[in-house]
Structure formats: structure tokens, C-alpha cells
Design a protein around this motif. Structure first.
Motif, PDB file in Angstrom:
ATOM      1  N   VAL A 188      10.110  -9.888  16.837  1.00  0.00           N
ATOM      2  CA  VAL A 188       8.680  -9.630  16.688  1.00  0.00           C
ATOM      3  C   VAL A 188       8.060 -10.862  16.051  1.00  0.00           C
ATOM      4  O   VAL A 188       8.503 -11.307  14.993  1.00  0.00           O
ATOM      5  CB  VAL A 188       8.426  -8.392  15.798  1.00  0.00           C
ATOM      6  N   VAL A 189       7.062 -11.437  16.677  1.00  0.00           N
ATOM      7  CA  VAL A 189       6.373 -12.587  16.107  1.00  0.00           C
ATOM      8  C   VAL A 189       5.353 -12.072  15.090  1.00  0.00           C
ATOM      9  O   VAL A 189       4.439 -11.318  15.432  1.00  0.00           O
ATOM     10  CB  VAL A 189       5.668 -13.424  17.189  1.00  0.00           C
ATOM     11  N   VAL A 190       5.552 -12.462  13.844  1.00  0.00           N
ATOM     12  CA  VAL A 190       4.712 -11.946  12.755  1.00  0.00           C
ATOM     13  C   VAL A 190       3.337 -12.602  12.797  1.00  0.00           C
ATOM     14  O   VAL A 190       3.205 -13.819  12.943  1.00  0.00           O
ATOM     15  CB  VAL A 190       5.379 -12.198  11.386  1.00  0.00           C
ATOM     16  N   GLU A 191       2.300 -11.777  12.669  1.00  0.00           N
ATOM     17  CA  GLU A 191       0.919 -12.245  12.706  1.00  0.00           C
ATOM     18  C   GLU A 191       0.363 -12.369  11.288  1.00  0.00           C
ATOM     19  O   GLU A 191       0.907 -11.774  10.346  1.00  0.00           O
ATOM     20  CB  GLU A 191       0.062 -11.270  13.520  1.00  0.00           C
ATOM     21  N   PRO A 192      -0.719 -13.129  11.119  1.00  0.00           N
ATOM     22  CA  PRO A 192      -1.323 -13.244   9.779  1.00  0.00           C
ATOM     23  C   PRO A 192      -1.793 -11.884   9.277  1.00  0.00           C
ATOM     24  O   PRO A 192      -2.136 -11.008  10.070  1.00  0.00           O
ATOM     25  CB  PRO A 192      -2.518 -14.190  10.006  1.00  0.00           C
ATOM     26  N   PRO A 193      -1.828 -11.722   7.965  1.00  0.00           N
ATOM     27  CA  PRO A 193      -2.303 -10.450   7.416  1.00  0.00           C
ATOM     28  C   PRO A 193      -3.807 -10.340   7.525  1.00  0.00           C
ATOM     29  O   PRO A 193      -4.503 -11.322   7.781  1.00  0.00           O
ATOM     30  CB  PRO A 193      -1.875 -10.533   5.944  1.00  0.00           C
ATOM     31  N   GLY A 194      -4.313  -9.137   7.357  1.00  0.00           N
ATOM     32  CA  GLY A 194      -5.750  -8.949   7.262  1.00  0.00           C
ATOM     33  C   GLY A 194      -6.210  -9.267   5.861  1.00  0.00           C
ATOM     34  O   GLY A 194      -5.484  -9.874   5.072  1.00  0.00           O
ATOM     35  N   PRO A 195      -7.435  -8.882   5.516  1.00  0.00           N
ATOM     36  CA  PRO A 195      -7.925  -9.120   4.156  1.00  0.00           C
ATOM     37  C   PRO A 195      -6.996  -8.508   3.121  1.00  0.00           C
ATOM     38  O   PRO A 195      -6.497  -7.402   3.286  1.00  0.00           O
ATOM     39  CB  PRO A 195      -9.290  -8.418   4.148  1.00  0.00           C
ATOM     40  N   VAL A 196      -6.731  -9.259   2.041  1.00  0.00           N
ATOM     41  CA  VAL A 196      -5.842  -8.780   0.988  1.00  0.00           C
ATOM     42  C   VAL A 196      -6.597  -7.791   0.112  1.00  0.00           C
ATOM     43  O   VAL A 196      -7.680  -8.088  -0.381  1.00  0.00           O
ATOM     44  CB  VAL A 196      -5.320  -9.948   0.132  1.00  0.00           C
ATOM     45  N   VAL A 197      -6.038  -6.629  -0.072  1.00  0.00           N
ATOM     46  CA  VAL A 197      -6.647  -5.595  -0.904  1.00  0.00           C
ATOM     47  C   VAL A 197      -5.675  -5.235  -2.016  1.00  0.00           C
ATOM     48  O   VAL A 197      -4.549  -4.821  -1.761  1.00  0.00           O
ATOM     49  CB  VAL A 197      -6.981  -4.331  -0.075  1.00  0.00           C
ATOM     50  N   LEU A 198      -6.099  -5.418  -3.255  1.00  0.00           N
ATOM     51  CA  LEU A 198      -5.295  -5.007  -4.394  1.00  0.00           C
ATOM     52  C   LEU A 198      -5.710  -3.598  -4.803  1.00  0.00           C
ATOM     53  O   LEU A 198      -6.880  -3.352  -5.092  1.00  0.00           O
ATOM     54  CB  LEU A 198      -5.483  -5.962  -5.572  1.00  0.00           C
ATOM     55  N   THR A 199      -4.752  -2.704  -4.831  1.00  0.00           N
ATOM     56  CA  THR A 199      -5.073  -1.301  -5.111  1.00  0.00           C
ATOM     57  C   THR A 199      -5.116  -0.974  -6.589  1.00  0.00           C
ATOM     58  O   THR A 199      -5.481   0.146  -6.954  1.00  0.00           O
ATOM     59  CB  THR A 199      -4.046  -0.386  -4.425  1.00  0.00           C
ATOM     60  N   ASP A 200      -4.744  -1.914  -7.445  1.00  0.00           N
ATOM     61  CA  ASP A 200      -4.704  -1.610  -8.879  1.00  0.00           C
ATOM     62  C   ASP A 200      -5.560  -2.568  -9.703  1.00  0.00           C
ATOM     63  O   ASP A 200      -5.321  -2.766 -10.889  1.00  0.00           O
ATOM     64  CB  ASP A 200      -3.265  -1.618  -9.394  1.00  0.00           C
ATOM     65  N   VAL A 201      -6.570  -3.175  -9.079  1.00  0.00           N
ATOM     66  CA  VAL A 201      -7.498  -4.060  -9.780  1.00  0.00           C
ATOM     67  C   VAL A 201      -8.920  -3.696  -9.386  1.00  0.00           C
ATOM     68  O   VAL A 201      -9.240  -3.618  -8.200  1.00  0.00           O
ATOM     69  CB  VAL A 201      -7.236  -5.544  -9.442  1.00  0.00           C
ATOM     70  N   SER A 202      -9.762  -3.458 -10.368  1.00  0.00           N
ATOM     71  CA  SER A 202     -11.156  -3.107 -10.117  1.00  0.00           C
ATOM     72  C   SER A 202     -12.045  -3.748 -11.164  1.00  0.00           C
ATOM     73  O   SER A 202     -11.644  -3.911 -12.321  1.00  0.00           O
ATOM     74  CB  SER A 202     -11.338  -1.587 -10.134  1.00  0.00           C
ATOM     75  N   ASP A 203     -13.286  -4.098 -10.755  1.00  0.00           N
ATOM     76  CA  ASP A 203     -14.260  -4.605 -11.718  1.00  0.00           C
ATOM     77  C   ASP A 203     -15.221  -3.501 -12.166  1.00  0.00           C
ATOM     78  O   ASP A 203     -16.197  -3.779 -12.861  1.00  0.00           O
ATOM     79  CB  ASP A 203     -15.035  -5.783 -11.132  1.00  0.00           C
ATOM     80  N   ASN A 204     -14.932  -2.277 -11.776  1.00  0.00           N
ATOM     81  CA  ASN A 204     -15.751  -1.132 -12.150  1.00  0.00           C
ATOM     82  C   ASN A 204     -15.212  -0.512 -13.438  1.00  0.00           C
ATOM     83  O   ASN A 204     -14.101   0.015 -13.449  1.00  0.00           O
ATOM     84  CB  ASN A 204     -15.738  -0.098 -11.025  1.00  0.00           C
ATOM     85  N   PRO A 205     -15.966  -0.561 -14.544  1.00  0.00           N
ATOM     86  CA  PRO A 205     -15.467  -0.027 -15.817  1.00  0.00           C
ATOM     87  C   PRO A 205     -15.081   1.442 -15.778  1.00  0.00           C
ATOM     88  O   PRO A 205     -14.280   1.888 -16.605  1.00  0.00           O
ATOM     89  CB  PRO A 205     -16.642  -0.258 -16.782  1.00  0.00           C
ATOM     90  N   SER A 206     -15.606   2.201 -14.824  1.00  0.00           N
ATOM     91  CA  SER A 206     -15.277   3.622 -14.751  1.00  0.00           C
ATOM     92  C   SER A 206     -14.013   3.887 -13.944  1.00  0.00           C
ATOM     93  O   SER A 206     -13.548   5.032 -13.875  1.00  0.00           O
ATOM     94  CB  SER A 206     -16.445   4.410 -14.143  1.00  0.00           C
ATOM     95  N   SER A 207     -13.456   2.844 -13.331  1.00  0.00           N
ATOM     96  CA  SER A 207     -12.258   3.011 -12.511  1.00  0.00           C
ATOM     97  C   SER A 207     -11.006   3.038 -13.379  1.00  0.00           C
ATOM     98  O   SER A 207     -10.922   2.342 -14.392  1.00  0.00           O
ATOM     99  CB  SER A 207     -12.140   1.876 -11.494  1.00  0.00           C
ATOM    100  N   ARG A 208     -10.032   3.817 -12.982  1.00  0.00           N
ATOM    101  CA  ARG A 208      -8.752   3.843 -13.701  1.00  0.00           C
ATOM    102  C   ARG A 208      -8.023   2.510 -13.571  1.00  0.00           C
ATOM    103  O   ARG A 208      -7.102   2.225 -14.332  1.00  0.00           O
ATOM    104  CB  ARG A 208      -7.866   4.965 -13.176  1.00  0.00           C
ATOM    105  N   TYR A 209      -8.427   1.687 -12.602  1.00  0.00           N
ATOM    106  CA  TYR A 209      -7.805   0.385 -12.387  1.00  0.00           C
ATOM    107  C   TYR A 209      -8.680  -0.767 -12.883  1.00  0.00           C
ATOM    108  O   TYR A 209      -8.492  -1.909 -12.481  1.00  0.00           O
ATOM    109  CB  TYR A 209      -7.495   0.190 -10.902  1.00  0.00           C
ATOM    110  N   TYR A 210      -9.616  -0.452 -13.768  1.00  0.00           N
ATOM    111  CA  TYR A 210     -10.506  -1.499 -14.281  1.00  0.00           C
ATOM    112  C   TYR A 210      -9.713  -2.560 -15.032  1.00  0.00           C
ATOM    113  O   TYR A 210      -8.815  -2.262 -15.816  1.00  0.00           O
ATOM    114  CB  TYR A 210     -11.550  -0.899 -15.217  1.00  0.00           C
ATOM    115  N   SER A 211     -10.078  -3.813 -14.803  1.00  0.00           N
ATOM    116  CA  SER A 211      -9.498  -4.936 -15.545  1.00  0.00           C
ATOM    117  C   SER A 211     -10.618  -5.859 -15.968  1.00  0.00           C
ATOM    118  O   SER A 211     -11.483  -6.220 -15.155  1.00  0.00           O
ATOM    119  CB  SER A 211      -8.501  -5.710 -14.682  1.00  0.00           C
ATOM    120  N   GLU A 212     -10.617  -6.255 -17.240  1.00  0.00           N
ATOM    121  CA  GLU A 212     -11.608  -7.215 -17.709  1.00  0.00           C
ATOM    122  C   GLU A 212     -11.407  -8.578 -17.072  1.00  0.00           C
ATOM    123  O   GLU A 212     -12.284  -9.440 -17.122  1.00  0.00           O
ATOM    124  CB  GLU A 212     -11.562  -7.341 -19.234  1.00  0.00           C
TER     125      GLU A 212
END
Length: 376
Positions: free
Chosen positions: A108-132
Motif C-alpha cells: 500500500v503506498v502511504v499517502e500524506p495525512p490530512g489536517p492534524v487534530v490534537l484531541t487533548d489540547v484546547s484553547d477554550n478555558p471551559s474544555s476539559r482539555y484546556y491548556s494555557e
């Protein structure tokens, strides 16, 4: 042992046909299924072996390949391709110990990934994954300095409160430097770092080659201790040497209550870090503290290299020659001018724009086995 591949030349193919006909059953090829993009899980089926495999035979064994080369430690029925696999043919060989027969799949010829999404980093202070440090972590990923830990579905985890190990620190600095060519030594500079034992052998070899690390002298030889968490004082030393060991005059009076000229091995490096604004430490009732022996968390490491880039700009292809999640907001100077983001560590086709979660919806991180990927 007979080894066969669906794309073998005629001699091998004829040998396989003769073997299959004289065997008490017919066996079909293994297959690879999955999305086919970097960061997404590929799964291997064993194919049909029929009565070739006796009932008492243990489970099959697997080895994944990139082109014609085995991928280190890729010996399970699933494999998550990395950026190193993009554009390459990835395939799997399945071995049956019971009949001493190995069969391989189509590639299988590997293709480039799509947009990188981090599921445990957020800039929303109300999110459980908020990080300063969400901005700094976003920049870190956008530069290709970190690849995170793949969830297998195209998303990743950064694990911001995890400790930075010394091998990961080597990888971060190497990628930030633009992944320059490495002259690998005939023998490792460190007795505890080998190509077989370390995912980041090249990066650690480069770090030693540049004089950024010296290791520890022991009775067995020089050790790097790759899996040990790096401390804030050692991080200061690494960044100081990465900057070319600039000629500085250490202050007579330390800016930190817990750092002094007599007892602190890296006094010059730590005070340089403070003078450049890369660190300001913590304000306490007795004065500022640097906490030199605390290990660095991954979120703080992103912040330190982010600030280094603001001060010195993006490095050339080679350099010119640890904190906790409780880092204060005061330790985050953000000048109005910053270097233009540029992916200097991976080819443009192997990376996508970085997207971080801005709220808790859709950002749940599934349970997964903690496997350190190549490029983390």
C-alpha cells in the motif's frame, strides 16, 4: 523456510504453486486494509492457510516493511504509518511457525495525512482539555517539531502533562534545526543507545555530534539515559549549547533564589536563559524560583522552544556551533513580532495544516496502548 510474495518473479511463483499443489490445502495471500494515509491504522489479515496450519500452532507472527526494509518494532497485526512512510510502499509479511512458511501481502503506498487534530489540547478555558500553552503547542505541531501520539484515526494526542524524556528532547531539537544530515558513527557514542534500542538513534547521534549533549561517564562507558525525564537545568544547558554556547558574562547575583554560582552546575546556562527572556521562573514569597531539578512537561517544552524561536528566529539547517504544568502566565512573554511559521522539518507533502480542538465536543481521546511512534 519458503518465502513467497504475490509479486515474486516466475521462479519463486512456480515454487509456490508446486508447494501449494502438493500441500494438503490451498493458502491465500495476506491482505492489508485501512485508510492508507499516515496516522491511520493499517490492519493485516493472515489470509487463508487451510490445513497447512495445524490446530496446535501458536498465533501468526508479523513484520511490516517499508519498501524492502523491515520497519523496526512493527511486528503486530496492525501498523500506524508515520510521515517517514509517505510515498513509500508498505506491506506485511505473515509467518506461520508451524509450517515454516512466510507469505507477504501486496503493498500500500502511504499517502500524506490530512489536517492534524490534537484531541487533548484546547484553547477554550471551559474544555476539559484546556491548556494555557495551546498556542505554543499549536505552533510546535505546525512546525513539525512534534507529531504527537496517533489515535489511529487521523487524530493524535499531545499528552501535554507527560514528562519529556531525553530521547524526545533530542528529537525536538533535531527537527527544530531542520533535520540536517547526520554522520552516524561507526559505534554509538553511548553504551545505552543503539539503532535497535532507540527510535531516535539518529537524533541522539546528531546531538552528540554537535556537542549539545555529553552524557554521563560510568564504569560501563558513557551513558545518555534516553528514557530518563529531562530536568529544567539540563534543558537550559541543551538550549545554551544549541545556540552555539554564546559568550556571556554570568551575573554576580542570581535572578533565582534556588540557583547560585556555587551549587548549580549550569548556573551560566540558566542565567542566560533568564536574560534572553526564555524563562522568568515562578514568583514565590521568598523570590523567584527556577526549580532546576524539576522534570519538564511536554506543554512547557513547547513553550520554551516557542520563546527561543521568538528570540533567535528559526535556525539554519544546523545550530550555530524543565518545568511543570504550573508554569505561570508571567513566564510567557509574547512579543508582537514572531518568526513566520515554516515547516522546516518535513516535506510539504507529508504534513498538513494543524488544527487544535477549540471545545470539548469531538475531542474525546480514546483509550490506546502507549506506544511511542517514530517521529514523536
Amino acid at each position: 523456510m519458503l518465502i513467497v510474495h504475490p509479486t515474486s518473479d516466475w521462479a519463486d511463483w512456480q515454487s509456490w504453486i508446486e508447494h501449494a499443489i502438493t500441500a494438503p490445502g490451498v493458502s491465500y495471500w495476506p491482505e492489508v486494509s485501512g485508510d492508507g494515509r499516515a496516522g491511520y491504522t493499517l490492519s493485516a489479515s493472515t489470509g487463508y492457510w487451510g490445513p497447512l496450519v495445524p490446530p496446535h500452532v501458536p498465533e501468526f507472527e508479523y513484520q511490516w516493511y517499508r519498501g524492502g526494509d523491515p520497519i523496526p518494532r512493527a511486528t503486530r497485526s496492525t501498523y500506524i504509518p508515520t510521515s517517514a512512510d509517505v510515498g513509500e510502499e508498505v506491506w506485511v509479511a505473515v509467518f506461520s511457525p508451524g509450517v515454516a512458511l512466510e507469505k507477504s501481502s501486496y503493498g500500500v503506498v502511504v499517502e500524506p495525512p490530512g489536517p492534524v487534530v490534537l484531541t487533548d489540547v484546547s484553547d477554550n478555558p471551559s474544555s476539559r482539555y484546556y491548556s494555557e500553552f495551546a498556542e505554543e503547542i499549536t505552533w510546535f505541531a505546525d512546525q513539525g517539531i512534534t507529531t504527537g501520539y496517533s489515535n489511529g484515526d487521523g487524530t493524535s494526542q499531545y499528552r501535554p502533562f507527560g514528562k519529556v524524556t531525553r530521547d524526545a528532547m533530542a528529537a525536538f531539537l533535531y527537527r527544530y534545526a531542520g533535520e540536517p544530515p547526520v554522520t552516524l558513527p561507526a559505534e554509538s557514542a553511548f553504551v545505552d543507545v543503539t539503532p535497535a534500542s532507540s527510535d531516535f538513534y539518529d537524533e541522539i547521534a546528531w546531538l552528540a555530534e554537535q556537542g549539545i549533549t555529553r552524557g554521563w561517564d560510568t564504569y560501563a562507558g558513557v551513558e545518555y539515559r534516553p528514557f530518563q525525564a529531562i530536568t529544567r537545568d539540563a534543558m537550559a544547558a541543551f538550549l545554551f549549547r544549541f545556540a552555539g554556547s554564546p559568550n556571556v558574562v554570568p551575573p554576580a547575583t542570581s535572578p533565582f533564589e534556588d540557583v547560585d554560582r556555587i551549587s548549580t552546575e549550569f548556573y551560566e546556562e540558566i542565567t542566560w536563559l533568564a536574560e534572553t527572556g526564555i524563562t522568568t521562573g515562578w514568583d514565590t514569597s521568598t523570590g523567584k524560583e527556577f526549580r532546576p531539578y524539576d522534570p519538564i512537561t511536554r506543554d512547557a517544552m513547547a513553550a520554551f522552544i516557542y520563546r527561543y524561536d521568538e528570540v533567535f528566529g528559526e535556525p539554519e539547517s544546523e545550530p550555530q556551533a524543565g518545568s511543570t504544568s504550573e508554569l505561570s502566565v508571567a513566564e510567557l512573554p509574547k512579543p508582537g513580532v514572531r518568526s513566520t511559521p515554516a515547516d522546516s522539518s518535513v516535506a510539504p507533502s507529508t504534513s498538513g495544516p494543524f488544527v487544535s480542538c477549540v471545545d470539548a465536543s469531538g475531542c474525546s481521546a480514546p483509550e490506546l496502548e502507549l506506544v511511542k511512534p517514530a517521529g514523536q
